[in-house]
Structures are given as C-alpha cells and as structure tokens.
Design a protein around this motif. Structure first.
Motif, PDB file in Angstrom:
ATOM      1  N   LEU B 224      21.175  70.592  21.166  1.00 39.59           N
ATOM      2  CA  LEU B 224      19.871  70.253  21.757  1.00 39.59           C
ATOM      3  C   LEU B 224      19.863  70.426  23.276  1.00 39.59           C
ATOM      4  CD1 LEU B 224      18.817  67.051  19.811  1.00 39.59           C
ATOM      5  CD2 LEU B 224      17.426  69.077  20.130  1.00 39.59           C
ATOM      6  N   ASN B 225      20.932  70.957  23.813  1.00 40.54           N
ATOM      7  CA  ASN B 225      21.019  71.102  25.267  1.00 40.54           C
ATOM      8  C   ASN B 225      20.470  72.460  25.706  1.00 40.54           C
ATOM      9  OD1 ASN B 225      22.137  71.671  27.944  1.00 40.54           O
ATOM     10  ND2 ASN B 225      23.139  69.685  27.661  1.00 40.54           N
ATOM     11  N   PRO B 226      19.375  72.475  26.441  1.00 44.11           N
ATOM     12  CA  PRO B 226      18.781  73.759  26.851  1.00 44.11           C
ATOM     13  C   PRO B 226      19.739  74.612  27.688  1.00 44.11           C
ATOM     14  CG  PRO B 226      17.271  71.953  27.284  1.00 44.11           C
ATOM     15  CD  PRO B 226      18.582  71.338  26.930  1.00 44.11           C
ATOM     16  N   ALA B 227      20.571  73.953  28.520  1.00 42.85           N
ATOM     17  CA  ALA B 227      21.495  74.712  29.373  1.00 42.85           C
ATOM     18  C   ALA B 227      22.527  75.451  28.515  1.00 42.85           C
ATOM     19  CB  ALA B 227      22.203  73.762  30.345  1.00 42.85           C
ATOM     20  N   VAL B 228      23.058  74.761  27.516  1.00 44.95           N
ATOM     21  CA  VAL B 228      24.034  75.400  26.617  1.00 44.95           C
ATOM     22  C   VAL B 228      23.367  76.531  25.848  1.00 44.95           C
ATOM     23  CG1 VAL B 228      25.532  75.006  24.611  1.00 44.95           C
ATOM     24  CG2 VAL B 228      25.433  73.298  26.431  1.00 44.95           C
ATOM     25  N   TYR B 229      22.118  76.292  25.450  1.00 47.69           N
ATOM     26  CA  TYR B 229      21.372  77.319  24.706  1.00 47.69           C
ATOM     27  C   TYR B 229      21.234  78.598  25.545  1.00 47.69           C
ATOM     28  CZ  TYR B 229      17.733  79.492  21.882  1.00 47.69           C
ATOM     29  OH  TYR B 229      17.016  80.369  21.098  1.00 47.69           O
ATOM     30  N   LEU B 230      20.830  78.420  26.811  1.00 44.45           N
ATOM     31  CA  LEU B 230      20.629  79.581  27.680  1.00 44.45           C
ATOM     32  C   LEU B 230      21.955  80.273  27.981  1.00 44.45           C
ATOM     33  CD1 LEU B 230      17.897  78.325  30.187  1.00 44.45           C
ATOM     34  CD2 LEU B 230      17.618  79.716  28.143  1.00 44.45           C
ATOM     35  N   LEU B 231      22.996  79.456  28.188  1.00 42.49           N
ATOM     36  CA  LEU B 231      24.332  80.011  28.444  1.00 42.49           C
ATOM     37  C   LEU B 231      24.772  80.879  27.261  1.00 42.49           C
ATOM     38  CD1 LEU B 231      26.621  79.684  30.603  1.00 42.49           C
ATOM     39  CD2 LEU B 231      27.657  78.033  29.037  1.00 42.49           C
ATOM     40  N   GLU B 232      24.559  80.358  26.080  1.00 44.16           N
ATOM     41  CA  GLU B 232      24.925  81.075  24.858  1.00 44.16           C
ATOM     42  C   GLU B 232      24.117  82.372  24.732  1.00 44.16           C
ATOM     43  OE1 GLU B 232      27.245  80.536  22.875  1.00 44.16           O
ATOM     44  OE2 GLU B 232      26.771  81.555  21.008  1.00 44.16           O
ATOM     45  N   PHE B 233      22.824  82.264  25.029  1.00 46.06           N
ATOM     46  CA  PHE B 233      21.947  83.428  24.903  1.00 46.06           C
ATOM     47  C   PHE B 233      22.398  84.554  25.841  1.00 46.06           C
ATOM     48  CE2 PHE B 233      18.249  85.659  26.777  1.00 46.06           C
ATOM     49  CZ  PHE B 233      17.867  86.403  25.671  1.00 46.06           C
ATOM     50  N   PHE B 234      22.627  84.215  27.109  1.00 44.55           N
ATOM     51  CA  PHE B 234      22.995  85.257  28.072  1.00 44.55           C
ATOM     52  C   PHE B 234      24.394  85.808  27.796  1.00 44.55           C
ATOM     53  CE2 PHE B 234      19.565  83.183  30.516  1.00 44.55           C
ATOM     54  CZ  PHE B 234      18.745  84.293  30.600  1.00 44.55           C
ATOM     55  N   ALA B 235      25.286  84.959  27.315  1.00 46.53           N
ATOM     56  CA  ALA B 235      26.624  85.441  26.973  1.00 46.53           C
ATOM     57  C   ALA B 235      26.553  86.439  25.825  1.00 46.53           C
ATOM     58  CB  ALA B 235      27.516  84.256  26.594  1.00 46.53           C
ATOM     59  N   GLU B 236      25.702  86.123  24.848  1.00 49.89           N
ATOM     60  CA  GLU B 236      25.538  87.023  23.687  1.00 49.89           C
ATOM     61  C   GLU B 236      24.952  88.366  24.130  1.00 49.89           C
ATOM     62  OE1 GLU B 236      25.862  86.737  20.284  1.00 49.89           O
ATOM     63  OE2 GLU B 236      26.157  84.601  19.886  1.00 49.89           O
ATOM     64  N   VAL B 237      23.943  88.283  25.012  1.00 52.58           N
ATOM     65  CA  VAL B 237      23.247  89.504  25.433  1.00 52.58           C
ATOM     66  C   VAL B 237      24.115  90.328  26.394  1.00 52.58           C
ATOM     67  CG1 VAL B 237      21.248  90.383  26.746  1.00 52.58           C
ATOM     68  CG2 VAL B 237      20.935  88.567  25.077  1.00 52.58           C
ATOM     69  N   MET B 238      24.795  89.659  27.323  1.00 49.35           N
ATOM     70  CA  MET B 238      25.517  90.370  28.386  1.00 49.35           C
ATOM     71  C   MET B 238      26.902  90.852  27.948  1.00 49.35           C
ATOM     72  SD  MET B 238      23.418  90.311  30.957  1.00 49.35           S
ATOM     73  CE  MET B 238      24.449  90.803  32.314  1.00 49.35           C
ATOM     74  N   ILE B 239      27.648  89.939  27.320  1.00 47.25           N
ATOM     75  CA  ILE B 239      29.019  90.332  26.990  1.00 47.25           C
ATOM     76  C   ILE B 239      29.301  90.363  25.481  1.00 47.25           C
ATOM     77  CG2 ILE B 239      30.116  89.688  29.191  1.00 47.25           C
ATOM     78  CD1 ILE B 239      30.775  86.955  28.014  1.00 47.25           C
ATOM     79  N   GLY B 240      28.258  90.015  24.718  1.00 44.15           N
ATOM     80  CA  GLY B 240      28.393  90.080  23.263  1.00 44.15           C
ATOM     81  C   GLY B 240      29.362  89.059  22.690  1.00 44.15           C
ATOM     82  N   GLU B 241      29.559  87.957  23.383  1.00 36.38           N
ATOM     83  CA  GLU B 241      30.463  86.915  22.893  1.00 36.38           C
ATOM     84  C   GLU B 241      29.738  85.575  22.845  1.00 36.38           C
ATOM     85  OE1 GLU B 241      33.969  86.680  25.239  1.00 36.38           O
ATOM     86  OE2 GLU B 241      34.547  88.762  24.843  1.00 36.38           O
ATOM     87  N   SER B 242      30.247  84.715  21.973  1.00 33.90           N
ATOM     88  CA  SER B 242      29.657  83.388  21.885  1.00 33.90           C
ATOM     89  C   SER B 242      30.458  82.418  22.741  1.00 33.90           C
ATOM     90  CB  SER B 242      29.632  82.922  20.429  1.00 33.90           C
ATOM     91  OG  SER B 242      29.283  81.561  20.377  1.00 33.90           O
ATOM     92  N   VAL B 243      29.844  81.947  23.787  1.00 35.63           N
ATOM     93  CA  VAL B 243      30.503  80.974  24.669  1.00 35.63           C
ATOM     94  C   VAL B 243      30.726  79.664  23.911  1.00 35.63           C
ATOM     95  CG1 VAL B 243      30.192  79.572  26.753  1.00 35.63           C
ATOM     96  CG2 VAL B 243      29.581  81.967  26.779  1.00 35.63           C
ATOM     97  N   ALA B 244      29.716  79.328  23.108  1.00 38.00           N
ATOM     98  CA  ALA B 244      29.807  78.076  22.355  1.00 38.00           C
ATOM     99  C   ALA B 244      31.022  78.091  21.436  1.00 38.00           C
ATOM    100  CB  ALA B 244      28.537  77.863  21.559  1.00 38.00           C
ATOM    101  N   ALA B 245      31.228  79.240  20.768  1.00 40.29           N
ATOM    102  CA  ALA B 245      32.357  79.335  19.835  1.00 40.29           C
ATOM    103  C   ALA B 245      33.678  79.161  20.564  1.00 40.29           C
ATOM    104  CB  ALA B 245      32.311  80.674  19.118  1.00 40.29           C
TER     105      ALA B 245
END
Lengths: 321, 308
Positions: B224-245
């Motif tokens: 539910l954390n918007p910051a984590v959500y955005l971090l995950e989104f940009f990581a997926e788009v930019m480097i193709g990796e899941s930061v959350a994982a």
C-alpha cells in the motif's frame, strides 16, 4: 397526494417533529406556517428524502417515501430556502445539468426548459450566467429547475425570504399559475399574509407539533368557535347593547363610541332580524359587516403568546441549519 | 451513452475559468525547469566522468519527469477533490443534488471522474516534454503508455482520498488538510513499521542476538506504499528488474510465505499492489458515498446520540 402519518424526528432528547400526521390532496396549495424552529424545514427535508424520520411514514401517491426513494425523487421538485449557484454556468446549462440528473435526453431537456423558462418569465435570460441574475430571478429559475422532470409535488421552503415586494408578487403569481396547472404545492413560510392570499389550506406547526391543519376558513371557525359581527351606529348605543345582551346566541365582545363588536352563532336570517329589531327601537345603524379573522390572529391564538415562547425558540433551533 | 452530468457540468464550468490555464502553465513551467535542471546535472556528470556518452544518461529524464508529474498530481488532485463535496455544501447546492435521481455513488463517481479528467489535461499537456527521452532513444514507447496508466492510478487514488475527506469534513480547507494527512499515513505509515523492524533486526544481529518471528505482515503493508509502488514501476521499466523482489530477498531474515511470497516473485509485486490500491480506492469511494447519503448519515448520527 402527500400523506404523513405519525412522523417523528428526534435529535437526542430534543423532538424536532412530534407525531405529525397530515394529508394534502392532489392540486392543493398547502402552506406550512410556524415560527422559526417549529419543525417546518425538518418536515420538508424528511419528505424530500434529505433526512430519515425517527418514526412514522411518508407516502406520495400511495408510494412509501423511504422504501421507494428513487421513484419518489422523480415525483418531487424541491426549492430550498437558499439559492446556491455555480460560477460560469448559463441559465440553459443550469437547466440542462439538472435535467440530465434525471437521465433526460438533451432534446427533451431543451424543449421542457424552453417552456419552463417562458413560464417563469426568463426566456430572454437563457444565455445569461446564473450568478448575474437578481435574487428574484434566481428564485424563479430555481422553481423552473425543480419542475424540469415534471414532478407531481412541488415543495418550496421559504421561497420568498429575501425577495423584494415585486419579486414576491411574481412568485405568488407563478405558484398560483402552477396550481391551476394541477400541481400540488407545499410552501413553508412565516409571511402569513402571502400564504393567506394564495393557499387553499394550511398547517400550523409549533414546537414540532402540527397544531392545526385544513382550510383556513375551517380552522378559523374551529379556533374562534363563532362568527364575528361589527355594527356601526350613530345613536342608541345603550338600546343596541341591551338588545344584544338579551339574545342568548350573542356574546358582546366590545363596545366602542360608535361601534359594537359581538360574536354569535346565529343564522343569516337571525342576524337580519337582530339588526331590524335595533332599527325598530330607534337605534341609528349606519352599517354592519362580518368580522374577518386574519391568519395572523389565527396563528397567534393557535401558537400562543409570542413573548412567553422566546426562550423556547432558542432551544428549538433546528440542529441541521 | 449517458455521460455523468456532474462531469459534464464541472469540466465545462472549470474550463471557462482562467484557473485551469494558469494551472497548466505552472505545470509546464515546473516540468521545463526540472527538465533543464536534469539536463544540466547530466551534462556535468558527463564532463566529470570523462566524456561518457550524454545520450545514454538521457533516458533518466524519463523517471525524473515522470516522478515530477506524479508528485504534482499527488499534490493537486486531493486539493481539487477535497473541495468538491464540501464545496457543494458550502454553495448550498448539495441538497438539491441529493433530491435528484442521482445516487450518492454516482455523485461521488462524477466528482472523481472530473478530477481524473482534469489531471489528464495536465498529463497530456506535459507529454511533449515527457516525450523527449523517447525521441533521443533508449526507451520504448510502451513505457510512455505505462506511465499514463500509473498517472491515472495516482490520480484516482488521490481523488478517492480527497473525496472521502470532502464527504467527512464540512469545510473544504479541513478536507484538504485531512487528505494530506491520509496521504502521509500511506507514505510513512505503511513503510515505517517495516523499516523500524529491519533496523531492530540489524541492530540485534550486530550484537549477536538471534531474531525470532518475522516481519511478513509488515511487508504486506508495503503493498500500500505509493513510494514502493513507484520505485517498483520505474525499476521494471528502466532496468527490467523487480526491486521489491530483491528487497524482500535481502531484507527479510525469514522465508516469506503466502501473499508476500507471491508478491516477491518477479513482476508480481506491481500487479498485486495495483489490485490492492484499486480495492482501497473502491473502499474510499464506497465510504464517501455512504457518508453523503443523507438517510444513512442521519441514521448513524441518531444511533450515536442514542448510545450517548
């Protein structure tokens, strides 16, 4: 048309409306009268579905107002006591906005809005921004807006408050016009003279209770109990008073220099006979007329002494306002 | 199709006001300033790193501009929606609205959709600046559409918070303050517990204590954390990796299970988090609709008073 049965509204221990029962027939122009805090607005809000009653039932055209809220909304047009406006919205757009809230089509709204604006004498203001209209015009527009979905019942809460005399006359004419079209109208006000001029029946509310309801003449008859008669005379005052006192169906109210006021339960023929008797005994009667009770006097006698209630009024101020 | 009359009216009324023009102007100005500032930093970095190709670094304009836009939306949308219902009440047009055939939920939906339409005005107006990194290359155009999706989600989420507060508060200003308060709870309240938990574990480990129990439930809060959500989104788009994982792998001392395990698997965090956010949005809208329903509202007040 509108039936209210044993309606109650409580705010904690305070009863804003208590055991209100009322029936308003189709085509009636009903006036809700009462001092501030009497419970008029609370009752109106409950009828309009803006408030849930603590107990009791409201039905419109036989349909329960609480069980069929959505259907009931289509049958009611509500004009609140204050006209709120949106900036930058034209008159025709205002009508279109509220029409579309009833899921009406644009063409249908346009046609009905044209007719309604003509009815409220605002045809030439269609392209004008609503917030530039005068208060009287806004109030008439609000009535037109309330009629956009052709409701059977129009409810107006203090529609004349803050209006100048001309706007009040125009509003009165508009309401009488609507009544002649078969609309049932409920109007709350404390401007009694206006209500007495246009309403077919009234309900007097006081401290949350409906203290009297029905046709104005019938209520007056019920409250004052008898007819009033004023006899003006030049000579023979003592004789006239004696004759009046001798009649068991006459009660002497007041005796002035050239005027006698009395209340009676006589028929028209008996009244003529009484006057004739006075003339026969050398009383110079210059005129006589029926004493009309006003809505103000009726209101005061039904609701009691105003001064004694001042403190109570403050307590009885409606919490939602 | 019957367009929600509130959207039609509100968009028309607000479009006539100069506020929206000034708003878009300010939005573009901020984006332009951020763009030039970012360009300056990229250029300086290129000089100090010994002539590294400047065009490689320009792809970073995408997350910088995107985050700027999302932050602006996150600030502006709650203000707009927080004033919507309370504004109707202040104007005294709310009662009339509630006597029409509109249901409380359609009123709420109309107000939220208006806020979304407005925020999309801003996003679309920012597209030319946003498209610059794509023109230079290194980014796929699909990233731009993914950004639009995230911007839409941020707008709806912010609008749902704003509308809930607007339905609770009588005054617009109170609703705005309350909206930012709730925002803060989502940003800090969902992240801090897990962060504190991890700090405690780290401290215990350094003193040689063995930590029992797990912070898996706290991890769920991060969905539910918007910051984590955005971090995950940009990581997926930019480097193709899941930061959350990777974060879950390194930060959690225990093996996460259930929903956390599912969320931690590659690419799933974003989907689950989106679903969770959509559920929260729906909950807020439903609560707001209940709040403005006059009959339900008075029933609740009455029951509270009778209890008292």
């Amino acid at each position: 048309m509108l039936r209210i049965d044993h309606l109650y509204k409580n705010y904690g221990k305070f009863q804003a409306v208590s055991d209100l029962s009322l029936h308003i027939p189709q085509g009636d122009l009903f006036g809700f009268v009462g001092p501030n805090g009497a419970g008029k607005t609370t009752t109106i809000r409950m009828v309009c579905g803006l408030m849930k009653p603590s107990a009791g039932a409201i039905s419109i055209n036989g349909m329960d107002a609480l069980a069929h809220r959505k259907d009931i909304k289509r049958q009611i047009g509500y004009v609140p006591d204050f006209f709120g406006v949106y900036d930058n919205l034209k008159v025709k757009e205002y009508m279109d906005f509220y029409g579309s809230m009833y899921r009406m089509g644009s063409k249908e709204i346009e046609k009905i809005a044209d007719d309604l604006l003509e009815l409220v004498n605002l045809s030439d203001k269609k392209e004008v921004f609503v917030d530039t209209l005068s208060r009287g015009m806004k109030q008439r527009l609000c009535v037109a807006r309330a009629l956009i979905h052709n409701p059977a019942l129009l409810i107006l809460d203090e529609p004349n408050s803050g209006l100048d005399p001309r706007a009040r006359v125009e509003m009165k004419e508009l309401l009488l016009n609507l009544q002649s079209m078969g609309k049932t109208i409920v109007i709350s006000s404390h401007i009694l003279s206006e209500l007495s001029e246009m309403c077919t029946s009234i309900g007097i509310m006081d401290r949350g209770r409906l203290v009297a309801a029905g046709r104005i003449e019938d209520i007056m008859e019920g409250v004052f109990g008898s007819n009033g008669l004023v006899i003006t005379l030049e000579e023979g005052r003592e004789t006239a008073v004696r004759i009046a006192k001798e009649n068991p169906r006459v009660k002497l109210e007041s005796v002035g220099e050239q005027e006698i006021r009395l209340s009676h339960t006589m028929t028209k023929q008996e009244v003529s006979k009484l006057i004739g008797e006075m003339i026969a005994k050398d009383v110079v009667v210059t005129g006589f007329h029926k004493q009309e009770g006003s809505l103000e006097t009726l209101f005061m006698s039904v609701t009691g002494d105003g001064d004694a209630r001042k403190g109570e009024k403050e307590d009885a101020s409606e919490p939602h306002r | 199709m019957h367009l929600n009359p509130i959207v039609k009216k509100d968009v028309k009324v607000q479009s006539r006001s100069m506020k929206i023009c000034w708003g878009i102007f300010a939005y573009e100005l901020i984006l332009a300033l951020v763009f030039f500032l970012a360009m300056l930093v990229i250029q300086q970095n290129s000089i100090y790193s010994g002539g590294q190709n400047i065009y490689n670094a320009m792809v970073w304009l995408y997350p910088i501009l995107a985050v700027t836009q999302l932050v602006i939306l996150g600030i502006v949308v709650p203000v707009r929606t927080a004033a919507s219902i309370s504004g109707e009440k202040e104007r005294q047009t709310f009662d009339i609205m509630m006597t029409t055939s509109m249901t409380p939920f359609s009123v709420i939906l109309g107000k939220v959709m208006t806020a979304i339409v407005q925020s999309m005005f801003y996003v679309v107006a920012g597209m030319p600046i946003m498209a610059l990194p794509f023109i230079i290359g290194g980014m796929s155009w699909s990233s731009l559409f993914w950004f639009l999706g995230v911007a839409l989600l941020v707008s709806v989420f912010s609008a749902s918070i704003g509308i809930l507060c607007s339905s609770i508060c009588r005054k617009s200003i109170s609703a705005v303050i309350m909206s930012y308060g709730i925002y803060l709870i989502f940003f800090l309240g969902t992240g801090l517990p897990y962060l504190i938990y991890q700090l405690v574990i780290a401290a215990n480990n350094s003193y040689g204590y063995v930590q029992s129990g797990s912070g898996d439930n706290l991890l769920l809060l991060l969905l539910l954390n918007p910051a984590v959500y955005l971090l995950e989104f940009f990581a997926e788009v930019m480097i193709g990796e899941s930061v959350a994982a990777s974060m879950l792998g390194t930060m959690s001392s225990t093996q996460p299970g259930g929903l956390v395990r599912l969320a931690a698997s590659e690419g799933r965090w974003l989907i689950i988090s989106t679903v969770v956010f959509l559920a929260v949005i729906f909950l807020f809208l439903w609560l707001a609709a209940r709040r403005i329903d006059p009959v339900r509202q008075h029933r609740r007040r009455q029951s509270m008073k009778s209890k008292a």
